[in-house]
Design a protein around this motif. Structure first.
Motif, short mmCIF file in Angstrom:
data_model
loop_
_atom_site.label_atom_id
_atom_site.label_comp_id
_atom_site.label_asym_id
_atom_site.label_seq_id
_atom_site.Cartn_x
_atom_site.Cartn_y
_atom_site.Cartn_z
N CYS A 76 -4.43 35.33 3.39
CA CYS A 76 -3.85 34.80 4.62
C CYS A 76 -4.68 35.15 5.85
CB CYS A 76 -2.42 35.33 4.79
SG CYS A 76 -1.30 34.77 3.49
N GLY A 77 -4.48 34.36 6.90
CA GLY A 77 -5.17 34.59 8.16
C GLY A 77 -5.65 33.27 8.75
N CYS A 78 -6.30 33.36 9.89
CA CYS A 78 -6.93 32.20 10.52
C CYS A 78 -8.38 32.14 10.02
CB CYS A 78 -6.89 32.33 12.04
SG CYS A 78 -7.48 30.87 12.93
N HIS A 79 -8.76 31.03 9.40
CA HIS A 79 -10.06 30.95 8.73
C HIS A 79 -10.87 29.75 9.21
CE1 HIS A 79 -7.50 33.08 5.72
NE2 HIS A 79 -8.60 33.76 5.47
N ASP A 80 -12.17 29.95 9.27
CA ASP A 80 -13.11 28.85 9.27
C ASP A 80 -13.44 28.57 7.80
OD1 ASP A 80 -13.31 28.49 12.02
OD2 ASP A 80 -14.84 30.04 12.21
N VAL A 81 -13.28 27.32 7.38
CA VAL A 81 -13.40 26.98 5.96
C VAL A 81 -14.55 26.00 5.75
CG1 VAL A 81 -12.14 26.33 3.89
CG2 VAL A 81 -10.88 27.15 5.89
N ASP A 82 -15.32 26.27 4.71
CA ASP A 82 -16.42 25.39 4.31
C ASP A 82 -16.09 24.86 2.91
OD1 ASP A 82 -18.80 24.10 4.52
OD2 ASP A 82 -20.06 25.85 4.17
N PHE A 83 -15.97 23.52 2.78
CA PHE A 83 -15.67 22.88 1.51
C PHE A 83 -16.93 22.21 0.99
CE2 PHE A 83 -11.94 22.68 4.29
CZ PHE A 83 -10.93 23.22 3.50
N GLY A 133 -13.63 23.05 8.44
CA GLY A 133 -12.37 23.00 9.16
C GLY A 133 -11.88 24.39 9.52
N THR A 134 -10.86 24.42 10.33
CA THR A 134 -10.16 25.67 10.66
C THR A 134 -8.78 25.59 10.05
OG1 THR A 134 -11.38 25.95 12.73
CG2 THR A 134 -9.31 27.14 12.51
N GLU A 135 -8.39 26.63 9.37
CA GLU A 135 -7.13 26.58 8.62
C GLU A 135 -6.35 27.87 8.81
OE1 GLU A 135 -7.20 24.16 5.20
OE2 GLU A 135 -6.23 25.66 3.96
N TRP A 136 -5.07 27.72 9.11
CA TRP A 136 -4.18 28.88 9.17
C TRP A 136 -3.46 28.98 7.84
CZ3 TRP A 136 1.36 29.36 11.29
CH2 TRP A 136 1.73 30.72 11.34
N VAL A 137 -3.63 30.11 7.17
CA VAL A 137 -3.02 30.39 5.87
C VAL A 137 -2.06 31.56 6.07
CG1 VAL A 137 -3.46 30.92 3.45
CG2 VAL A 137 -5.19 29.67 4.79
N PHE A 138 -0.79 31.38 5.70
CA PHE A 138 0.19 32.41 6.03
C PHE A 138 1.31 32.45 4.99
CE2 PHE A 138 1.36 28.44 7.94
CZ PHE A 138 2.73 28.33 7.80
N LEU A 175 -2.16 25.21 7.00
CA LEU A 175 -2.13 24.21 8.07
C LEU A 175 -3.55 24.02 8.59
CD1 LEU A 175 0.98 25.33 10.21
CD2 LEU A 175 0.91 23.60 8.41
N LEU A 176 -3.99 22.78 8.69
CA LEU A 176 -5.31 22.45 9.23
C LEU A 176 -5.22 22.28 10.74
CD1 LEU A 176 -6.86 19.90 6.71
CD2 LEU A 176 -7.80 22.13 7.33
N VAL A 177 -6.17 22.85 11.45
CA VAL A 177 -6.26 22.70 12.90
C VAL A 177 -7.40 21.73 13.20
CG1 VAL A 177 -6.66 23.85 15.10
CG2 VAL A 177 -5.40 25.04 13.28
N VAL A 178 -7.07 20.63 13.87
CA VAL A 178 -8.07 19.61 14.20
C VAL A 178 -8.22 19.56 15.71
CG1 VAL A 178 -8.73 17.20 13.98
CG2 VAL A 178 -7.39 18.29 12.17
N GLY A 179 -9.38 20.01 16.19
CA GLY A 179 -9.61 20.04 17.63
C GLY A 179 -8.66 21.01 18.32
N LEU A 200 -17.00 24.95 -4.14
CA LEU A 200 -16.92 26.26 -3.51
C LEU A 200 -16.30 26.10 -2.12
CD1 LEU A 200 -17.57 29.27 -3.84
CD2 LEU A 200 -19.75 28.85 -2.71
N ASN A 201 -15.07 26.60 -1.99
CA ASN A 201 -14.39 26.61 -0.70
C ASN A 201 -14.39 28.04 -0.19
OD1 ASN A 201 -13.87 23.96 -1.30
ND2 ASN A 201 -11.74 24.28 -1.88
N THR A 202 -15.06 28.25 0.93
CA THR A 202 -15.24 29.60 1.48
C THR A 202 -14.38 29.77 2.72
OG1 THR A 202 -17.52 29.59 0.68
CG2 THR A 202 -16.92 31.30 2.27
#
Length: 304
Positions: A35-42, A64-69, A83-87, A217-219
């Motif tokens: 969990c946390g606020c992440h920058d994600v690379d797919f 993308g930026t994704e909040w995982v909680f 949840l994906l954060v767009v802009g 690979l999703n980082t």
């Protein structure tokens, strides 16, 4: 002496029973560390095909930026929402994962948006966690059971399951109908990785045939929590509605040995209809009982 031995045996049996029914703290900690606020690379790339004439598809990459909680935390059950954060102004409800300890009942993907319920024995799931993955509309996607491994400073979980085509391909391709996923979740110092070895399968009455294999690979790397504030605010406004959607789905899935879904009904799709109900729910005083009734009616339209 005999009484002492009997007492010791009873204590040992009691401790063993407690250990078998209680999740390890290392497991719970590892699940929550995703969990946390992440920058994600797919990143995805096809790597192999048995047919030499097969034309490998272009590599796929997205960021993308994704909040995982954690949205629900009970003994033996942890619900994690993405949840994906767009802009700076848009939030998209992304996938959900439920982690269940020693869970014997799973939905196994077959094909054509159909899942069949299977039951595992207590011995098969002893010490294991089921990861149940759901679509953006909280419909089923795939479920796998495996043991969290904590060794040599590493913390990871890995299972192989059949799944529908991924969202990045299901509107673009029809040359295969099952994605056999080997999902490897591993905690890192910066967040976690979702490492995948996937087989694209053509399933028919004749059996399964491999079309191509791919590496994914999703980082997930933790970033400034402020980047996910918009997602946190969005969830605060929308959580009650989506909790009701989840509750209705739980009731629907629990009563069915086979789950089959329609992709469209009168030109509409389930996710869009549920989003529209969510928008309507925010305009007036929210009534959970009424909302659940509408949610159920909507979901049942898409059940075969």
């Amino acid at each position: 002496m005999r009484l002492s031995l009997l007492f010791s045996s009873l204590v040992l049996i009691s401790i063993q029973g407690f250990t078998q029914s209680t999740p390890k703290s290392d497991d719970v900690e590892a699940i929550k560390k995703q969990c946390g606020c992440h920058d994600v690379d797919f990143v995805y790339a096809e790597t192999f095909a048995p047919d030499k004439s097969y034309s490998f598809k272009d590599r796929y990459r997205a960021k993308g930026t994704e909040w995982v909680f954690v949205d629900e935390d009970q003994p033996g059950k942890i619900v994690i929402q993405h949840l994906l954060v767009v802009g700076d102004s848009m939030v998209i409800k992304h996938w959900r994962e439920d982690w269940l300890f020693q869970n014997p009942s799973l939905l196994k993907f077959d094909q054509n948006a159909t899942w069949k319920r299977i039951t595992l024995s207590p011995a098969q799931v002893k010490g294991q966690w089921t990861q149940k993955v759901f679509e953006v509309d909280d419909s089923p996607r795939y479920e796998g059971s495996a043991t969290w491994i904590h060794a040599d400073g590493r913390h990871f979980w890995e299972s192989t399951v059949d799944a529908p085509l991924p969202r990045r391909e299901y509107t673009k391709r029809s040359d295969y109908n099952v994605l056999r996923r080997t999902n490897h979740h591993e905690i890192t110092a910066e967040g976690y990785i979702h490492d995948q070895d996937n087989d694209k399968i053509v399933r028919s009455e004749a059996g399964d045939q491999l079309l191509a294999s791919e590496k994914g690979l999703n980082t997930y790397k933790r970033t400034d929590e402020a980047k996910c504030k918009i997602a946190k605010d969005w969830w605060q406004k929308n959580r009650t509605y989506w909790a009701d959607v989840r509750a209705v789905w739980d009731e629907v899935l629990a009563s069915r040995p086979v789950v089959a879904l329609r992709g469209q009904v009168k030109g509409n799709v389930l996710g869009r209809e549920l989003d529209e109900l969510s928008t309507a729910a925010q305009k007036g005083s929210y009534n959970s009982a009424t909302s659940r009734q509408l949610i159920r009616q909507t979901i049942e339209k898409y059940l075969k």
